[in-house]
Design an enzyme around this catalytic site. Structure first.
Site, PDB file in Angstrom:
ATOM      1  N   GLU A 137      48.429  21.634  38.498  1.00 49.08           N
ATOM      2  CA  GLU A 137      48.774  22.553  39.577  1.00 49.08           C
ATOM      3  C   GLU A 137      49.426  21.860  40.771  1.00 49.08           C
ATOM      4  OE1 GLU A 137      49.185  25.385  40.718  1.00 49.08           O
ATOM      5  OE2 GLU A 137      48.383  26.801  39.268  1.00 49.08           O
ATOM      6  N   TYR A 177      52.773  34.091  39.501  1.00 48.81           N
ATOM      7  CA  TYR A 177      51.472  33.695  38.975  1.00 48.81           C
ATOM      8  C   TYR A 177      51.697  32.942  37.673  1.00 48.81           C
ATOM      9  CZ  TYR A 177      50.726  37.616  42.081  1.00 48.81           C
ATOM     10  OH  TYR A 177      50.789  38.462  43.159  1.00 48.81           O
ATOM     11  N   ARG A 178      50.913  31.918  37.448  1.00 47.37           N
ATOM     12  CA  ARG A 178      51.138  31.095  36.257  1.00 47.37           C
ATOM     13  C   ARG A 178      50.751  31.868  35.000  1.00 47.37           C
ATOM     14  NH1 ARG A 178      46.150  26.838  37.257  1.00 47.37           N
ATOM     15  NH2 ARG A 178      44.771  27.589  35.598  1.00 47.37           N
TER      16      ARG A 178
END
Length: 480
Positions: free
Chosen positions: A271, A162-163
Site C-alpha cells: 500500500e 478503491y483497490r
C-alpha cells in the site's frame, strides 16, 4: 493544451518529452512493477507506454501522474510550474465548481461490448503490483456507485478509487473502508439485502483519476469538479446496466455489483505507506458486462516506498480540500501542504490572530472529514514560512518550538488502518507541533475579585417579601 481522454493526454506527454514508449516485449512480472518503480525515480518522471506484454493482447501505460511535470501538464500549466504555483492554480480552478458534465451517445468506451463468457484475463494485462501481493491488483480504477436511498441524485453518486484484487475470471475483491463514500452506499444496499451496482472505469482522463482520489464532501460531484479543473464539461454516458454515469472516453469499463453481506479474504497488498497492509475480510464484486475501446490501453499504478506515482496523484488533491475547509473557519490560513502520504503528515502556514492560534488551526484540521482518519502529524508555521519549502519549515521547527508548550499529543484518535504504525489498526495518537511565533494574549490576566454590589442584602429581602406577597395572593385566589 487541451485533452479529452487518456490517449490525448499521452500525446501531450510525448510532445513534451514526458512519455517513453517501450516496443520490446516485456514480461508481466517482474517487468511491469519494476518499470512502475523506476519511472518516478527518473528525472522529471515520465509516463511509460508498454506496447507488448507477453501473454496479453493489449498495451499498458504506467506513471501517467508520476512527476510534478506530468501533474502540471494535467492542470494545463507549463511543465516547469512549481508545486506551490500548482497549488494556487488548482485552488483558483476549484472556485469554478460546478461545471456540469454532458451526456453523449455513441461513446468510445462502447465500441466493444462483452456480456457473456466474462474473462478479465483476456481483456486486462494483469500483474502483481508488488511481489507479495495476494494476487493481481487493479490499483487505478475510477469506481462509480449510487446512493440506494436516492439513486437519481447526481451529487450523491460517487466516483472513487478503491483497490481491487482479481480473484477469478469475473470476480474481484474490493476494499471499501468505513470512511469512504462507497462504504455508505454499500451499507444502505446491505440493509436491504440487495447487491450494489458499480462500474469500474479504467484508463481515464487523468483529471478524472485525480478527482476520484480526492477527499471531497459526500454531496459534491467528482465529475463537476473535474469539469471545473479542465474548464469544460466532462463527457459522460450511461452504463449498460444500473443507470450509472460513466466517463464516455474511458478505455475499459467493468460493470458488476458488490455481493451483499458476504466477506472473503482480500490482500495482502503493498500500500501507499510503503508496506504491505495484510489480509482481511472484505466484500467481493461479480462482473457481468465489459465494454471497451478498440485496442484498449490498460492503465495501472505502482505503489511503494515514496515517492511513487500515487504520491503525486494524491498530493495536491489532498491539500486543496483541507485548505478550503480550514480557510472557511480560519481566514488567516495561507497554504496547506498535505502531500506527504495522503495527508498523514500536514504542514499549515497561517497568521496567528491570538495566542494559541496555531493549535486551534491544527485541531480544526484533525476534525475535517479527511484529517480525522488520515492526518496524524500536523505542523503549524507562520504565514511567512512556505510550507512547501522544507528548509524553511525546518528553520521554523528549530527556532520556534518550545517542546514543553508547543508539542501536543492526543491519544486514542481515529486513524488510517493501512498505516502500519496505527495500533490497533485504525487508531492513532495525533501529534501537533506549533512552530508559529508566539503571540501575546489580548489582555493580562486579572485576579482581583469582584465585590458584591452595595444594597444587595436590601434587595434580597425586598424580592423575598415581594414573592411572598404574590404567593399569598395566588393562594387566596385559588380558594375562591
Amino acid at each position: 493544451m487541451t485533452f479529452k481522454d487518456l490517449r490525448e493526454f499521452l500525446a501531450i506527454l510525448e510532445e513534451e518529452g514526458q512519455l517513453i514508449r517501450i516496443e520490446d516485449e516485456v514480461m508481466p512480472e517482474p517487468d511491469l512493477s519494476a518499470i512502475g518503480r523506476a519511472a518516478p525515480d527518473m528525472e522529471n518522471g515520465p509516463g511509460v507506454f508498454i506496447n507488448k506484454v507477453k501473454g496479453y493482447k493489449y498495451s499498458v501505460v504506467l506513471n501517467v501522474h508520476g512527476s510534478w511535470q506530468n501533474h502540471a501538464l494535467m492542470l494545463g500549466l507549463p511543465k516547469e510550474t512549481s508545486v506551490k504555483e500548482q497549488f494556487f492554480a488548482l485552488d483558483k480552478a476549484w472556485s469554478a465548481y460546478p461545471i456540469k458534465p454532458v451526456w453523449v451517445e455513441n461513446a468510445p468506451v462502447k465500441e466493444v461490448k462483452i456480456t457473456g463468457g466474462i474473462n478479465l484475463f483476456e481483456v486486462l494485462p494483469l500483474f502483481r503490483v508488488n511481489k507479495y501481493d495476494g494476487g493481481f491488483y487493479i490499483s487505478k480504477a475510477l469506481i462509480v456507485s449510487q446512493d440506494p436511498d436516492d439513486p437519481d441524485n447526481f451529487e450523491k453518486q460517487n466516483a472513487g478509487t478503491y483497490r481491487l484484487q482479481v480473484k477469478g475470471k469475473d470476480l474481484l475483491g474490493i476494499l471499501p473502508l468505513p470512511f469512504h463514500d462507497i462504504a455508505i452506499h454499500l451499507k444502505k444496499a446491505e440493509e436491504r439485502n440487495q447487491p450494489l451496482p458499480i462500474a469500474i472505469c479504467l484508463g481515464n482522463d487523468p483529471v478524472l483519476n485525480f478527482m476520484s482520489s480526492t477527499p471531497i464532501e459526500y454531496f459534491q460531484s467528482e465529475y463537476d469538479f473535474a469539469g471545473a479543473i479542465k474548464g469544460e464539461p466532462i463527457e459522460l454516458t450511461k452504463s449498460e446496466v444500473g443507470n450509472l454515469d460513466i466517463p464516455a472516453r474511458s478505455e475499459i469499463v467493468l460493470e458488476g455489483y458488490i455481493i451483499p453481506k458476504e466477506r472473503k479474504i482480500e490482500g495482502p497488498f503493498g500500500e501507499f505507506p510503503g508496506s504491505y497492509s495484510g489480509a482481511r475480510l472484505m466484500p467481493e464484486v461479480r462482473i457481468h458486462t465489459i465494454t471497451h475501446r478498440i485496442n484498449p490501453i490498460f492503465e495501472n499504478l505502482y505503489l511503494g516506498i515514496p515517492w511513487t506515482e500515487i504520491d503525486y496523484l494524491m498530493a495536491l488533491n489532498t491539500c486543496i480540500p483541507l485548505y478550503r475547509q480550514l480557510k472557511r473557519d480560519f481566514p488567516e490560513v495561507v497554504a496547506v501542504n498535505a502531500i506527504y502520504t495522503h495527508g498523514m503528515g500536514v504542514i499549515v502556514s497561517t497568521k496567528s490572530r491570538l495566542g494559541g492560534y496555531g493549535k486551534a488551526v491544527a485541531m480544526r484540521l484533525l476534525s475535517t472529514p479527511h484529517g480525522m482518519p488520515y492526518s496524524k502529524i500536523v505542523i503549524i508555521v507562520d504565514e511567512f514560512v512556505d510550507p512547501f519549502n522544507l528548509q524553511q519549515v525546518m528553520w521554523a521547527l528549530t527556532t520556534r518550538v518550545r517542546v514543553d508548550k508547543d508539542v501536543v499529543t492526543i491519544p486514542y484518535c481515529p486513524g488510517m488502518p493501512l498505516d502500519p504504525s496505527s495500533e490497533p489498526a485504525g487508531m492513532h495518537t495525533k501529534l501537533i507541533i506549533d512552530a508559529t511565533t508566539p503571540v501575546a494574549p489580548d489582555h493580562c490576566r486579572e485576579t482581583e475579585l469582584i465585590e458584591i454590589p452595595e444594597k444587595t442584602d436590601f434587595w434580597m429581602n425586598y424580592l423575598k417579601n415581594l414573592r411572598q406577597r404574590k404567593g399569598g395572593t395566588n393562594d387566596a385566589m385559588s380558594q375562591m
